[in-house]
Design an enzyme around this catalytic site. Structure first.
Site, PDB file in Angstrom:
ATOM      1  CG  ASP A  13      -1.856  -1.210   1.312  1.00 56.24           C
ATOM      2  OD1 ASP A  13      -2.160  -1.642   0.288  1.00 56.24           O
ATOM      3  OD2 ASP A  13      -2.234  -1.748   2.415  1.00 56.24           O
ATOM      4  CE  LYS A  16       2.239  -2.449  -4.355  1.00 53.84           C
ATOM      5  NZ  LYS A  16       2.117  -2.158  -2.796  1.00 53.84           N
ATOM      6  N   GLY A  17      -0.063   1.432  -7.593  1.00 55.77           N
ATOM      7  CA  GLY A  17      -0.941   1.765  -8.398  1.00 55.77           C
ATOM      8  C   GLY A  17      -0.833   3.061  -8.991  1.00 55.77           C
ATOM      9  CE  LYS A  18       0.127  10.114  -7.596  1.00 54.39           C
ATOM     10  NZ  LYS A  18       0.009  11.384  -7.075  1.00 54.39           N
ATOM     11  N   GLY A  40      -4.531  -4.485  -3.825  1.00 53.49           N
ATOM     12  CA  GLY A  40      -5.477  -3.253  -4.029  1.00 53.49           C
ATOM     13  C   GLY A  40      -4.732  -2.204  -4.592  1.00 53.49           C
ATOM     14  CG  HIS A  41      -2.047  -2.223  -7.020  1.00 54.08           C
ATOM     15  ND1 HIS A  41      -1.244  -2.756  -7.836  1.00 54.08           N
ATOM     16  CD2 HIS A  41      -1.608  -2.713  -5.862  1.00 54.08           C
ATOM     17  CE1 HIS A  41      -0.550  -3.543  -7.145  1.00 54.08           C
ATOM     18  NE2 HIS A  41      -0.658  -3.696  -6.110  1.00 54.08           N
ATOM     19  NE  ARG A 144       6.505 -31.758  -7.253  1.00 54.81           N
ATOM     20  CZ  ARG A 144       7.610 -31.750  -6.665  1.00 54.81           C
ATOM     21  NH1 ARG A 144       8.759 -31.151  -6.731  1.00 54.81           N
ATOM     22  NH2 ARG A 144       7.781 -32.526  -5.597  1.00 54.81           N
ATOM     23  CD  GLN A 224       0.701  -8.863  -2.519  1.00 51.01           C
ATOM     24  OE1 GLN A 224       1.709  -9.654  -3.335  1.00 51.01           O
ATOM     25  NE2 GLN A 224      -0.567  -8.645  -2.564  1.00 51.01           N
ATOM     26  NE  ARG A 305      -3.766   0.390   3.542  1.00 52.99           N
ATOM     27  CZ  ARG A 305      -4.032   1.167   2.566  1.00 52.99           C
ATOM     28  NH1 ARG A 305      -3.749   2.344   2.439  1.00 52.99           N
ATOM     29  NH2 ARG A 305      -4.568   0.650   1.363  1.00 52.99           N
TER      30      ARG A 305
END
Ligand code: GDP
Ligand code: IMO
Ligand code: MG
Length: 427
Positions: A13, A16-18, A40-41, A144, A224, A305
């Site tokens: 958080d 990163k998305g921005k 969640g970005h 596997r 993450q 958070r």
């Protein structure tokens, strides 16, 4: 050709998305390569908010090829929901999206197992997981016995692997009073979703390699943060994938020699959602100030958070692990109004001062702080370093010095426009 990795440097958080949305203006391809819809970005464009859990954050930049690579774990319901939303808003028809045939599929038993683990009913440590089935899906992959996207279109293979996998988990699930999902029910549930996404399924390795050969600018979108990395994070309070920059190569299928720049996304303070050690956590009015002003509530689960002071011990080590070439500092505006700011420069563990992250005992270290003066001026309109108050510039200078890495971008608000670039990694 430039390949740029955007990597979360703390406990997720970081924004990163921005930052991906900003840098995607220069990129022709954006690739996600690990994690799943635990992420969640958030992007804010002209005041309009969009949150992506799976789809790469480059999707709002028309013409950008977005890739979901093989290192991901895919919940098809969530992918289809995101596709439907993009279709409704008219973005999908202009977008390019591909999904790796080798990405693993999150199945109903993964969700059941994640829940049991969090209730400590399975012998595992509850970590405050997002309950999205991420860990159990990666367990099936490593064991596997996982189902990959490409298996969904081979009915016999699908049935055979799924039957064996469910049999593997039967004693554990039934032992905890759960009913094992029936193979045919699971298939009936996922096949309509599989048909819906079929048009996007590809050998993404070849697709990315073509882009690299064509010298296209490519952006690698991490999910993450490094402190949640399965090897290098605060184990066992971590996620189930490698989140460090090096994981991009494995998750995409490309060589490390191809990555030119690694941009560490660094929040100007710290947050963590879920359990685990957090040395600079604040349980006081300063932490509440950060939570309120930074809207620090999870984009995926809505959980508040945990907030705390910047930890330079973490940031410096993370920059080493990542091979960070630059840092993007986010949420600097959130600190406006605090009289004093603290930066953790070392820890005291059992009376001894250390400047590394100990394998054991991080939960009982005492942070050693350097105190800096805060500022009161609104900085959301800043378009260069020169627009920042001297104390904000001093704070950034101190981060550069302590983290041993230059800054390429500063984010001073949630919107695309609340950003200034000092050194574009694509240029
Ligand atoms: P990610 O998971 O790293 O993409 O980050 P999230 O999207 O989960 O959380 C970051 C939150 O902070 C989002 O709500 C963003 O809109 C917001 N945000 C990002 N950068 C800034 C910033 O510079 N200032 C403020 N005030 N908010 C920001
Ligand atoms: P983005 O990409 C913050 C945390 C969970 C939990 C731990 C394990 O938005 O930064 P999991 O569901 O992965 O098994 O949970 O990891 N976690 C995140 N925290 N941001 C994220 O993603 C996270 N993804 C997982 O809260 O503590
Ligand atoms: Mg997030």
């Amino acid at each position: 050709m430039t390949v740029v990795g955007v990597i979360g440097s703390q406990w997720g958080d970081e924004g990163k998305g921005k930052v991906v949305d900003i840098l995607a203006e220069e990129a022709e391809m954006v690739v996600r390569y690990q994690g799943g819809n635990n992420a969640g970005h958030t992007l804010v464009v002209n005041g309009k908010k969009a949150i992506f859990h799976l789809i790469p954050s480059g999707i709002l930049r028309e013409g950008t090829e977005c890739v979901l690579a093989s290192g991901l774990v895919i919940d098809l319901r969530v992918l289809v929901e995101e596709l439907d939303k993009l279709q409704e808003s008219g973005v999908l028809e202009k977008a390019s999206l591909t999904l790796s045939e080798k990405a693993h599929v999150i199945l109903p038993h993964h969700l059941m197992l994640d829940k049991l683990r969090e209730q400590s009913k399975s012998g595992s440590v509850p970590v405050g997981s997002t309950l999205r089935g991420i860990g159990p899906c990666y367990e099936d992959k490593i064991g596997r016995r996982g189902i990959r996207i490409g298996d969904l279109y081979k009915p016999e293979i699908l049935k055979e692997i799924l039957s064996a996998t469910l049999e593997y988990w039967r004693p554990m699930l039934e032992g905890r009073g759960e009913t094992v999902p029936a193979v045919d029910d699971v298939i009936a549930q996922i096949m309509p979703l599989a048909e819906r996404v079929k048009t996007y399924v590809k050998d993404t390795v070849g697709f990315v390699q073509e882009a690299l050969k064509a010298d296209k600018p490519v952006l690698l979108e991490g999910a993450q943060g490094v402190m949640l990395d399965i090897d290098h994070g605060t184990y066992p309070f971590v996620t189930s994938s490698n989140t460090i920059s090096g994981a991009a190569c494995a998750g995409i299928g490309m060589g490390p020699t191809k990555v030119n720049e690694v941009v560490a996304i660094v929040k100007a303070y710290l947050t963590r959602v879920g359990s685990g050690p957090f040395p600079t956590e604040l349980d006081d009015e300063n932490g509440q100030f950060m939570r309120d002003k930074g809207h620090e509530y999870g984009s995926t689960t809505g959980r508040p958070r945990r907030c705390g002071w910047f930890d330079a011990v973490v940031a410096k080590r993370v920059n080493e692990i990542n091979g960070s070439t630059q840092m993007a500092i986010t949420k600097l505006d959130v600190l406006t109004g605090l009289k004093e700011l603290k930066i953790c420069v070392a820890y005291k563990l059992d009376g001894e001062e250390i400047d590394t992250i100990p394998m054991h005992g991080l939960e009982r270290v005492v942070p050693v702080y350097k105190t800096m003066a805060g500022w009161d001026e609104d900085i959301t309109g800043a378009t260069s370093l020169a627009d920042l108050p001297q104390n904000a510039r001093n704070y950034l200078d101190e981060l550069v010095r302590l983290c041993e890495c230059p800054i390429c971008l500063v984010s001073v608000g949630p919107d695309r426009d609340h950003t200034f670039i000092l050194n574009n990694p694509f240029k």
